[in-house]
Design an enzyme around this catalytic site. Structure first.
Site, PDB file in Angstrom:
ATOM      1  N   ASP A 257       0.806  -1.222   0.000  1.00  0.00           N
ATOM      2  CA  ASP A 257       0.000   0.000   0.000  1.00  0.00           C
ATOM      3  C   ASP A 257       0.843   1.278   0.000  1.00  0.00           C
ATOM      4  OD1 ASP A 257      -2.643   0.903  -0.233  1.00  0.00           O
ATOM      5  OD2 ASP A 257      -2.720   1.465   1.866  1.00  0.00           O
TER       6      ASP A 257
ATOM      7  N   ASP B  10      -3.854  -4.260  -5.569  1.00  0.00           N
ATOM      8  CA  ASP B  10      -3.231  -2.927  -5.631  1.00  0.00           C
ATOM      9  C   ASP B  10      -1.742  -2.953  -5.961  1.00  0.00           C
ATOM     10  OD1 ASP B  10      -5.677  -1.892  -4.941  1.00  0.00           O
ATOM     11  OD2 ASP B  10      -5.126  -1.333  -2.917  1.00  0.00           O
TER      12      ASP B  10
ATOM     13  N   ASP C 259     -13.137   0.226   5.164  1.00  0.00           N
ATOM     14  CA  ASP C 259     -11.956   0.519   4.352  1.00  0.00           C
ATOM     15  C   ASP C 259     -10.939   1.351   5.132  1.00  0.00           C
ATOM     16  OD1 ASP C 259     -12.809  -0.747   1.986  1.00  0.00           O
ATOM     17  OD2 ASP C 259     -14.025   0.973   1.450  1.00  0.00           O
TER      18      ASP C 259
END
Length: 488
Positions: A148, A185, A329
């Protein structure tokens, strides 16, 4: 672009500390020791598969039904299933919503919260349960180094630890039917300014090795392709190729996001054509109401099409619930810490659900594989309206009004969006959204230069000032709302 369950765990939604991930949001597949655990303890690693996975050389050519059997596996110990019991007395409405979610298969997330014996137990219980029902467990790996890039789900393992962890998963799944979604991601986020070039090179190296490990074990793996409004298809195809997609089953899109299935399929078909006919899966866990203006705890979102195998003749293998519906989230739009169960959000997802079968828009014939000398034509990706917000409208001085906010258009995030300003029925000017807004980049991963802050001449008195973000492509404009101010 994701979630966790405990501070420090991935934003994709992890369960409480010490609990294995569940098959729910972009999350985890728990695994409390139970009757199944006892069975696993007796059988150990020698679980006999009811239906072995296709051999490694066939992973690209096998049909979706060969890979998924009777469909994706549903765990009785998912995060939603646990919440049914946890909320039964204190929050009956929340328990009912959790029960609805628990009735559907959700992917099982594996990360740095599932290692050693916990990892083995999580894998074994899911495999055993799936083999009793003829279904296929879908796992998600989520522990890549520098996960991330410092966002809500920052963390991950170092490269050596990660490689050993992947090898352990691959060997545990060898000989069993399973599918693995590799690191949501990880490739799309390389467009983020927080991810530098050296990290990108590490990503390609680490992901290529991971794909090779799963392919050698006969396990179909899917790499990250972001979503239809993140990275252009040609750029994503190049990244996928560098990460080894042609040795994998293919790629996935829309994980933990909200874009409509038809839009995702149009995008995925273009990526597939540019990567040798790679197969793909789409996350429909929260896209029942489509894009709602943000990826983070989007208000008004709903459950999407229930998980199922697809046999429409395209390269789409399955519609899956990858992100755990009901898990936050992150601390955005009123949510708790990433990965924590958010009862009111889960209730809204159920209330706004659209669980039926969508009408696929892709051609019924298989996607043509481009030759080295020719490029197959692909459908144009749908245009979308801008995304933006009105932060402030106020009378900054005599006969002056200042407007502030942000806007971008995913049809071309490199271009500054124009924001039309009207008072009553008259257009008084246009603000250009080209100012630095790091917060917008962190939330939407589109770059920093999307803010606007402009002052216009407005007659004194009570005035209604309205803002409209003007679309760059053919997706139309977006109204940012109106504010009534008293102009000095």
């Amino acid at each position: 672009m994701r979630r966790t369950t405990v501070p420090g765990t991935p934003v994709l939604g992890v369960p409480a500390a010490g609990t294995p991930p569940l098959a729910t949001t972009a999350l985890r597949s728990v695994g409390a020791v139970s009757a199944v655990g006892a069975l696993v303890a007796l059988v150990g690693t020698a679980l006999l598969p009811a239906a072995p996975a296709a051999a490694a050389p066939d992973l690209r050519s096998a049909s979706s039904t060969q890979l998924y059997g009777a469909g994706p596996y549903r765990s009785d110990t998912s995060e939603a299933a646990k919440q049914v019991t946890a909320l039964a007395t204190s929050d009956p409405a929340g328990a009912r919503a959790a029960r609805t979610i628990s009735e559907h298969p959700v992917a099982i997330w594996l990360g740095d919260w599932t290692q050693g014996a916990t990892l083995d137990r999580t894998l074994d219980q899911a495999v055993a349960g799936a083999e009793r029902t003829g279904t296929t467990p879908v796992f998600v790996t989520y522990a890549i180094p520098h996960r991330d890039c410092g966002g809500y789900s920052a963390g991950g393992m170092d490269e050596a630890t990660y490689a050993a962890w992947i090898d352990r998963i691959a060997e545990r799944l060898r000989g069993h039917r399973a599918a693995v979604l590799v690191e949501p991601d990880s490739l799309a986020m390389l467009s983020n300014s927080a991810c530098d070039a050296s990290l990108g090179e590490q990503r390609f190296r680490v992901l290529s090795r991971e794909v090779a490990a799963f392919t050698a074990a006969g396990v179909p793996a899917y790499l990250d392709a972001g979503n239809s409004n993140w990275v252009p298809p040609a750029v994503m195809a190049e990244r996928l190729d560098r990460a080894g997609v042609r040795s994998a089953r293919g790629f996935f899109t829309n994980v933990a996001n909200y874009y409509p299935t038809a839009q995702e399929q149009a995008y995925a078909e273009r990526v597939s054509a540019a990567t040798g006919g790679s197969h793909y899966v789409i996350d429909t866990s929260r896209n029942g109401q489509g894009w709602k203006g943000t990826w983070c705890n989007a208000p008004g979102s709903g459950l999407g099409t229930t998980p199922r195998v697809v046999t429409d003749g395209s390269r789409l293998d399955a519609l899956l619930w990858v992100k755990t519906p009901g898990a936050s989230d992150g601390t955005c739009n009123g949510g708790p810490a990433a990965g924590r169960w958010w009862s009111s959000f889960a209730q809204a997802l159920v209330a706004n659900a659209r669980l039926g079968t969508p009408a696929p828009t892709a051609a019924a014939s298989p996607t043509p594989v481009p030759s080295p000398t020719a490029t197959s034509p692909a459908a144009k990706a749908p245009s979308v309206a801008p995304t933006g917000r009105r932060d402030d409208v106020r009378s900054s001085s005599t006969r002056r009004v200042t407007v502030r906010g942000w806007a971008f258009d995913r049809d071309d995030t490199a271009k500054a969006v124009s924001v039309r300003v009207t008072v009553g029925r008259s257009v008084i000017g246009t603000a250009t959204a080209d100012r630095s807004r790091p917060d917008v980049d962190r939330a939407h991963r589109v770059g920093k230069q999307h803010g606007f802050d402009a002052t216009f001449a407005v007659p004194s008195g009570k005035r209604t000032v309205c803002l409209t973000a003007v679309g760059i492509g053919a997706g139309g404009d977006t109204a940012l709302g109106c504010s009534t101010v008293t102009v000095r």
